[in-house]
Design a protein around this motif. Structure first.
Motif, PDB file in Angstrom:
ATOM      1  N   MET A   1      14.080  59.319  52.106  1.00 52.60           N
ATOM      2  CA  MET A   1      15.447  59.366  52.616  1.00 52.60           C
ATOM      3  C   MET A   1      15.659  60.633  53.437  1.00 52.60           C
ATOM      4  N   LYS A   2      16.249  60.468  54.609  1.00 53.09           N
ATOM      5  CA  LYS A   2      16.571  61.599  55.483  1.00 53.09           C
ATOM      6  C   LYS A   2      18.080  61.781  55.512  1.00 53.09           C
ATOM      7  N   VAL A   3      18.520  62.971  55.120  1.00 59.97           N
ATOM      8  CA  VAL A   3      19.959  63.252  55.025  1.00 59.97           C
ATOM      9  C   VAL A   3      20.264  64.550  55.757  1.00 59.97           C
ATOM     10  N   HIS A   4      21.295  64.522  56.586  1.00 64.22           N
ATOM     11  CA  HIS A   4      21.732  65.715  57.317  1.00 64.22           C
ATOM     12  C   HIS A   4      23.093  66.172  56.794  1.00 64.22           C
ATOM     13  N   PHE A   5      23.226  67.476  56.585  1.00 68.78           N
ATOM     14  CA  PHE A   5      24.461  68.062  56.072  1.00 68.78           C
ATOM     15  C   PHE A   5      25.192  68.811  57.188  1.00 68.78           C
ATOM     16  N   ILE A   6      26.424  68.407  57.449  1.00 71.39           N
ATOM     17  CA  ILE A   6      27.289  69.140  58.373  1.00 71.39           C
ATOM     18  C   ILE A   6      28.148  70.082  57.529  1.00 71.39           C
ATOM     19  N   ALA A   7      27.980  71.389  57.736  1.00 66.55           N
ATOM     20  CA  ALA A   7      28.589  72.452  56.910  1.00 66.55           C
ATOM     21  C   ALA A   7      27.817  72.585  55.600  1.00 66.55           C
ATOM     22  N   ILE A   8      26.521  72.812  55.706  1.00 68.89           N
ATOM     23  CA  ILE A   8      25.619  72.854  54.552  1.00 68.89           C
ATOM     24  C   ILE A   8      25.849  74.082  53.669  1.00 68.89           C
ATOM     25  N   GLY A   9      26.536  75.097  54.198  1.00 69.61           N
ATOM     26  CA  GLY A   9      26.702  76.331  53.451  1.00 69.61           C
ATOM     27  C   GLY A   9      27.774  76.316  52.383  1.00 69.61           C
ATOM     28  N   GLY A  10      28.556  75.256  52.308  1.00 62.21           N
ATOM     29  CA  GLY A  10      29.615  75.182  51.309  1.00 62.21           C
ATOM     30  C   GLY A  10      29.074  75.215  49.890  1.00 62.21           C
ATOM     31  N   SER A  11      29.920  75.598  48.956  1.00 60.36           N
ATOM     32  CA  SER A  11      29.485  75.757  47.565  1.00 60.36           C
ATOM     33  C   SER A  11      28.878  74.473  47.010  1.00 60.36           C
ATOM     34  N   ALA A  12      29.627  73.374  47.079  1.00 52.99           N
ATOM     35  CA  ALA A  12      29.114  72.098  46.579  1.00 52.99           C
ATOM     36  C   ALA A  12      28.047  71.540  47.508  1.00 52.99           C
ATOM     37  N   MET A  13      28.250  71.731  48.815  1.00 55.55           N
ATOM     38  CA  MET A  13      27.338  71.139  49.800  1.00 55.55           C
ATOM     39  C   MET A  13      25.925  71.688  49.656  1.00 55.55           C
ATOM     40  N   HIS A  14      25.773  72.996  49.563  1.00 54.65           N
ATOM     41  CA  HIS A  14      24.407  73.535  49.524  1.00 54.65           C
ATOM     42  C   HIS A  14      23.727  73.192  48.203  1.00 54.65           C
ATOM     43  N   ASN A  15      24.507  73.081  47.135  1.00 55.25           N
ATOM     44  CA  ASN A  15      23.926  72.673  45.857  1.00 55.25           C
ATOM     45  C   ASN A  15      23.469  71.222  45.882  1.00 55.25           C
ATOM     46  N   LEU A  16      24.257  70.357  46.526  1.00 55.58           N
ATOM     47  CA  LEU A  16      23.848  68.956  46.664  1.00 55.58           C
ATOM     48  C   LEU A  16      22.596  68.856  47.533  1.00 55.58           C
ATOM     49  N   ALA A  17      22.543  69.648  48.599  1.00 55.22           N
ATOM     50  CA  ALA A  17      21.362  69.637  49.472  1.00 55.22           C
ATOM     51  C   ALA A  17      20.109  70.036  48.693  1.00 55.22           C
TER      52      ALA A  17
ATOM     53  N   PRO B   1      26.197  83.416  47.949  1.00 58.64           N
ATOM     54  CA  PRO B   1      24.763  83.283  47.684  1.00 58.64           C
ATOM     55  C   PRO B   1      24.131  82.040  48.327  1.00 58.64           C
ATOM     56  N   SER B   2      24.938  81.266  49.068  1.00 56.15           N
ATOM     57  CA  SER B   2      24.413  80.031  49.659  1.00 56.15           C
ATOM     58  C   SER B   2      23.194  80.290  50.530  1.00 56.15           C
ATOM     59  N   ALA B   3      23.258  81.362  51.353  1.00 56.67           N
ATOM     60  CA  ALA B   3      22.171  81.622  52.300  1.00 56.67           C
ATOM     61  C   ALA B   3      20.842  81.851  51.576  1.00 56.67           C
ATOM     62  N   SER B   4      20.851  82.715  50.582  1.00 58.09           N
ATOM     63  CA  SER B   4      19.604  83.009  49.861  1.00 58.09           C
ATOM     64  C   SER B   4      19.085  81.792  49.113  1.00 58.09           C
TER      65      SER B   4
ATOM     66  N   LYS C   1      15.537  79.893  49.823  1.00 60.85           N
ATOM     67  CA  LYS C   1      14.534  79.750  48.761  1.00 60.85           C
ATOM     68  C   LYS C   1      13.845  78.399  48.826  1.00 60.85           C
ATOM     69  N   TYR C   2      14.594  77.368  49.251  1.00 57.57           N
ATOM     70  CA  TYR C   2      14.035  76.012  49.306  1.00 57.57           C
ATOM     71  C   TYR C   2      13.704  75.573  50.731  1.00 57.57           C
ATOM     72  N   GLY C   3      13.732  76.523  51.673  1.00 59.34           N
ATOM     73  CA  GLY C   3      13.398  76.194  53.055  1.00 59.34           C
ATOM     74  C   GLY C   3      14.447  75.368  53.758  1.00 59.34           C
ATOM     75  N   LEU C   4      15.709  75.466  53.311  1.00 62.32           N
ATOM     76  CA  LEU C   4      16.781  74.634  53.855  1.00 62.32           C
ATOM     77  C   LEU C   4      17.793  75.413  54.688  1.00 62.32           C
ATOM     78  N   LEU C   5      17.643  76.735  54.792  1.00 58.20           N
ATOM     79  CA  LEU C   5      18.593  77.530  55.565  1.00 58.20           C
ATOM     80  C   LEU C   5      18.399  77.250  57.053  1.00 58.20           C
ATOM     81  N   PRO C   6      19.458  76.852  57.769  1.00 63.70           N
ATOM     82  CA  PRO C   6      19.319  76.585  59.203  1.00 63.70           C
ATOM     83  C   PRO C   6      18.758  77.809  59.940  1.00 63.70           C
ATOM     84  N   ALA C   7      17.872  77.563  60.882  1.00 60.94           N
ATOM     85  CA  ALA C   7      17.247  78.654  61.638  1.00 60.94           C
ATOM     86  C   ALA C   7      18.272  79.397  62.484  1.00 60.94           C
ATOM     87  N   GLN C   8      19.281  78.669  62.944  1.00 61.14           N
ATOM     88  CA  GLN C   8      20.345  79.263  63.752  1.00 61.14           C
ATOM     89  C   GLN C   8      21.693  78.815  63.221  1.00 61.14           C
ATOM     90  N   GLN C   9      22.684  79.706  63.308  1.00 58.59           N
ATOM     91  CA  GLN C   9      24.036  79.315  62.940  1.00 58.59           C
ATOM     92  C   GLN C   9      24.704  78.631  64.120  1.00 58.59           C
TER      93      GLN C   9
END
Length: 456
Positions: free
Chosen positions: A1-17, A37-40, A44-52
């Motif tokens: 499954m391929k899933v894209h998150f728009i606004a991945i940095g949110g508290s619930a969003m980054h945890n779901l990702a 702490p969303s960024a770190s 850690k899981y290689g999910l931080l966007p390369a660019q904001q």
């Protein structure tokens, strides 16, 4: 499954990702800014966007789903591209349901106590060796993420009444279709979305209609508005009220009494005793006996920022709490005062949310800080500017809280000065906010206050 998150940095969003990544999904995402702490945690899981920023080119027809965060706007370039491509767009509560529609769903709702009740249930289920998934609004000891997804037969969900996404104006807890539900209380909140108390109550009436036929609802009988709302409902569900358990407080420790035995708690306050009973009823549905439950709950230390002890010595205890709405503020102050009745209580709260800063809603805070010996209200001047709201003077705040002796600050430096000039007395200090007190480091502040006693 391929899933894209728009606004991945949110508290619930980054945890779901992260939870989906752990499940083997291919995850991509974007955000205009990602805070700690969303960024770190994403990194850690290689999910931080390369660019904001927003990059419509990330959207393509080979995506199985797009998850849209509340932080995004309706004109977000990636959202527009997803709509143009006809992709399936979910809010995060919708996607949680999508991942749990074949599980038994436990949903914890109410204006206060949701995070704590959910956390208590997770703590006990884990201690009892049960398998479960979860969504909770705080970081918990013993849990790596705030969302857990697997092939477990149960999911425990904190059900927020705020809106699902910019394009889905339904409250989140309407989307989970609970099999087992809890309602902890009803106290008007989110006035920017629900402008009248009745429009807010209506969301709980609708929630009860979303509980599956034959499902169960546990509710606090101590809340008259909630009780009246539940009893007026004609849904084909089982309803059972809960109340305070027998208990006593000895030397600053609360004990629950059951069948002649006493169980010491790490948490305290009537609101937490009610939270415990809600959790006990839910855990009873999974064959956890009452004495086992109380044994397990004895070592529950609380969720982050919920009466979290920052530091103490023989003379002072300093707590921080997420309390910001009138009902939460009053309950938290009452809890600390009852736990330490022979100490002075200095209670400091930050008005930070749209609701709490609303000039008309401000009057809902009348009397909420009456039990504090010293009441302090802080509003960061920058918060008014950021939210484009009209500031109001100290006199308006004192009038709303019905306390002429209330201390008001609108600059972090002035708040720090208050504690620098703090005269040591045996006391409890309670710091309450859903914000960050203008960036003040509360751990440094705590050590500074505690040091005053060592220097005496």
């Amino acid at each position: 499954m391929k899933v894209h998150f728009i606004a991945i940095g949110g508290s619930a969003m980054h945890n779901l990702a992260i939870a989906l990544h752990k499940k083997g999904f291919q995850i991509t995402g974007s955000d205009d800014v990602v805070f700690e702490p969303s960024a770190s945690r994403l990194a850690k899981y290689g999910l931080l966007p390369a660019q904001q920023g927003w990059f419509p080119e990330k959207l393509s027809t080979d995506l199985d789903a797009v998850v849209l965060g509340m932080h995004a706007r309706i004109d977000n370039p990636e959202l527009l591209k997803a709509q143009e491509l006809g992709l399936k767009i979910y809010s995060y509560p919708e996607y949680i349901y999508e991942q749990s529609k074949d599980k038994l769903r436990v949903v914890i709702g109410g204006s206060h106590g949701k995070t704590t009740i959910t956390s208590m249930i997770l703590h006990v289920l884990q201690a009892a060796g049960k398998r479960f998934d979860y969504l909770v609004g705080a970081q918990l000891q013993g849990f790596d993420t705030m969302v857990g997804l697997s092939d477990a037969p149960i999911i425990v969900i904190e059900g927020d009444e705020y809106l699902a996404s910019p394009i889905d104006r339904r409250p989140k807890f309407h989307l989970y279709k609970a099999n087992i539900a809890v309602l902890s209380g009803i106290a008007w909140d989110h006035v920017n979305v629900f402008p009248t108390f009745d429009s807010y109550i209506e969301q709980f009436r609708i929630f009860m209609k979303t509980i599956t036929v034959g499902g169960s609802l546990f509710y606090s009988e101590t809340d008259e508005v909630l009780k009246e709302t539940v009893l007026a409902d004609d849904s084909e569900i089982n309803k059972l009220g809960y109340n305070l358990p027998p208990h006593r407080i000895i030397d600053g420790v609360t004990y629950i009494i059951y069948e002649g035995k006493t169980y010491p708690l790490n948490v305290f306050g009537q609101h937490n005793l009610l939270n415990i009973e809600a959790a006990r009823y839910v855990c009873g549905m999974f064959d956890i006996k009452t004495d086992e439950f109380y044994q397990y709950i004895s070592d529950f230390k609380g969720a982050a920022r919920r009466l979290e002890l920052l530091g103490k010595n023989d003379h002072v205890s300093i707590y921080k709490d997420f309390a910001h709405s009138p009902s939460k503020l009053k309950a938290t102050i009452q809890a600390v005062k009852a736990q330490f009745p022979n100490r002075k209580l200095l209670a400091c709260m930050e008005l930070h949310t749209f609701s709490s800063l609303n000039a008309d809603f401000l009057n809902e805070y009348a009397g909420t800080m009456d039990e504090a010996d010293t009441a302090v209200v802080f509003i960061d001047q920058k918060t008014f500017e950021q939210k484009k709201m009209q500031p109001y003077p100290a006199e308006r705040v004192k009038e709303a809280f019905h306390r002429d002796d209330l201390v008001f600050f609108d600059q972090p430096a002035s708040l720090l000065t208050l504690f620098e000039n703090f005269e040591p007395v045996d006391c409890s200090i309670l710091l309450m906010s859903s914000g960050n007190f203008g960036g003040i480091d509360l751990n440094v502040l705590t050590q500074s206050v505690l040091k005053k006693y060592f220097d005496k």
